[in-house]
Write an enzyme that holds these catalytic residues in place. Structure first.
Site, PDB file in Angstrom:
ATOM      1  N   LYS A 101       8.005  -6.585 -10.942  1.00  0.00           N
ATOM      2  CA  LYS A 101       7.306  -5.424 -10.590  1.00  0.00           C
ATOM      3  C   LYS A 101       7.741  -4.287 -11.611  1.00  0.00           C
ATOM      4  O   LYS A 101       6.860  -3.128 -12.072  1.00  0.00           O
ATOM      5  CB  LYS A 101       7.198  -5.008  -9.133  1.00  0.00           C
ATOM      6  CG  LYS A 101       6.393  -6.169  -8.366  1.00  0.00           C
ATOM      7  CD  LYS A 101       6.487  -5.898  -6.844  1.00  0.00           C
ATOM      8  CE  LYS A 101       5.822  -7.105  -6.161  1.00  0.00           C
ATOM      9  NZ  LYS A 101       5.891  -7.147  -4.424  1.00  0.00           N
ATOM     10  N   GLN A 111       9.170  -4.569   0.068  1.00  0.00           N
ATOM     11  CA  GLN A 111       9.135  -5.798  -0.358  1.00  0.00           C
ATOM     12  C   GLN A 111       9.366  -6.601   1.030  1.00  0.00           C
ATOM     13  O   GLN A 111      10.549  -6.427   1.642  1.00  0.00           O
ATOM     14  CB  GLN A 111      10.399  -6.385  -1.350  1.00  0.00           C
ATOM     15  CG  GLN A 111      10.050  -7.745  -1.871  1.00  0.00           C
ATOM     16  CD  GLN A 111       8.768  -8.066  -2.797  1.00  0.00           C
ATOM     17  OE1 GLN A 111       8.192  -6.981  -3.135  1.00  0.00           O
ATOM     18  NE2 GLN A 111       8.478  -9.348  -2.529  1.00  0.00           N
ATOM     19  N   ASP A 151       0.143  -2.050  -1.479  1.00  0.00           N
ATOM     20  CA  ASP A 151       0.236  -3.222  -1.372  1.00  0.00           C
ATOM     21  C   ASP A 151      -1.080  -3.802  -0.391  1.00  0.00           C
ATOM     22  O   ASP A 151      -1.414  -5.057  -0.312  1.00  0.00           O
ATOM     23  CB  ASP A 151       1.460  -3.659  -0.320  1.00  0.00           C
ATOM     24  CG  ASP A 151       2.461  -4.488  -1.068  1.00  0.00           C
ATOM     25  OD1 ASP A 151       2.117  -5.386  -2.075  1.00  0.00           O
ATOM     26  OD2 ASP A 151       3.468  -4.390  -0.755  1.00  0.00           O
TER      27      ASP A 151
HETATM   28  N1  GUN Z   1       6.387 -10.549  -0.285  1.00  0.00           N
HETATM   29  C1  GUN Z   1       5.628 -11.682  -0.987  1.00  0.00           C
HETATM   30  N2  GUN Z   1       4.388 -11.296  -1.408  1.00  0.00           N
HETATM   31  C2  GUN Z   1       4.776  -9.998  -1.260  1.00  0.00           C
HETATM   32  C3  GUN Z   1       3.746  -8.841  -1.579  1.00  0.00           C
HETATM   33  O1  GUN Z   1       2.707  -8.924  -2.294  1.00  0.00           O
HETATM   34  N3  GUN Z   1       4.126  -7.541  -1.342  1.00  0.00           N
HETATM   35  C4  GUN Z   1       5.302  -7.217  -0.530  1.00  0.00           C
HETATM   36  N4  GUN Z   1       5.432  -6.051  -0.444  1.00  0.00           N
HETATM   37  N5  GUN Z   1       5.981  -8.073  -0.344  1.00  0.00           N
HETATM   38  C5  GUN Z   1       5.846  -9.628  -0.813  1.00  0.00           C
END
Ligand code: GUN
Length: 288
Positions: free
Chosen positions: A52, A96, A119
């Site tokens: 990211k 996350q 998100d």
């Molecule tokens: N863990 C797995 N996929 C995601 C996501 O798209 N966003 C976040 N914040 N955590 C995750």
């Protein structure tokens, strides 16, 4: 059979975002800024967050990574979220997942300002999405919709079977696929307790597999000419790989692919699009 190239599609979209950012800066605007909170050292989460941050660089965004050890308290984390909510320089941020067991993920999600929830996990954004209102849509389902669009895959009136009912993928995916002007499909969601899962799959024009069971979807479950989207990314031990594992999808690719009109590979299918969607949401947050 057409192999859907998520990596190439994501690269094209990110290039477009980078051009928009240059334009914003040239017009005296603010560079979009994404922050990410990472708790602990889970291998998967480390990789996702690193990707990211890298994607932010590619798009010309500013990024900030905030790290905590596994023993961070819930209160400390919630305080940091409040701080980010009120930080005018941060346009959007993510925490996350998964989080350590002593921290309530729901509480964390609900503390994030919905206007910064890139998100799309906050109940306000989930609810708006269900109603078809403007909002942040969670990254994986949005990435899949973008991929289908990019390849001009007809979804209107088609029978779409979604495997999995998670809050992150299955449920929002179902919402997007039933929505007019988005999926406009007839949607069936199957899960671990579905009795007719195989029969449903055999009738599907589009299968979206998000159950996290390696190679669950086999050739006998897929109709000739179906579109198959594989969301699975299970790490399977593999001594021949440098990292000691390989990523395995929910679809038995070698036997399913010859029957498909379109199929996504793992890796290189849905994965890169997920991060790309987060970048699209961050641009949106930065230009509001
Ligand atoms: N863990 C797995 N996929 C995601 C996501 O798209 N966003 C976040 N914040 N955590 C995750």
């Amino acid at each position: 059979m057409t192999l859907i190239d998520g990596k190439k599609t994501a690269a094209e979209i990110k290039l477009g975002i980078a051009e928009k950012v240059q334009e914003i800066i040239a017009n005296g605007g603010k560079r979009p800024h994404l922050a990410a909170i990472l708790v602990g050292h889970d291998g998967g989460s480390e990789t996702y967050v690193a990707n990211k941050v890298k994607a932010c660089e590619e798009c010309g965004f500013k990024s900030t990574l905030i790290r905590y050890e596994n023993d961070v308290t819930e209160a400390e984390l919630l305080d940091k979220i409040q701080e980010l909510n009120h930080d005018d320089d941060i346009d959007g941020f993510i925490v996350q997942l998964p989080l350590p067991r002593h921290i309530s993920e729901q509480k964390v999600i609900e503390t994030i300002d919905p206007d910064k929830d890139v998100d799309g996990f906050h109940p306000v954004n989930v609810g708006k999405m269900a109603l078809g209102l403007p909002c942040f849509i969670s990254a994986t389902p949005n990435g899949i919709v973008e991929l289908l669009r990019h390849y001009h895959i007809e979804t209107s009136g088609k029978k779409c079977v979604i495997l999995g009912r998670s809050n992150i993928v299955g449920k929002p995916m179902a919402q997007l696929m039933i929505q007019k002007h988005i999926g406009d499909s007839t949607v069936t969601v199957c899960h671990s307790h579905s009795k007719t899962l195989k029969e449903e799959c055999r009738q599907a024009d589009i299968i979206i597999a998000a159950i996290g069971q390696p190679e669950f979807v086999t050739a006998d479950m897929v109709k000739e000419g179906a579109v198959v989207i594989d969301v699975g990314t299970t790490r399977v031990p593999d001594a021949t790989r440098p990292k000691g594992f390989r990523l395995c999808g929910d679809v038995k690719f070698d036997e399913v692919a010859p029957k498909c009109s379109y199929i996504t590979p793992v890796p290189g299918g849905v994965g890169p699009m997920t991060i790309c969607s987060l970048m699209m949401n961050t641009l949106k947050a930065g230009t509001k």
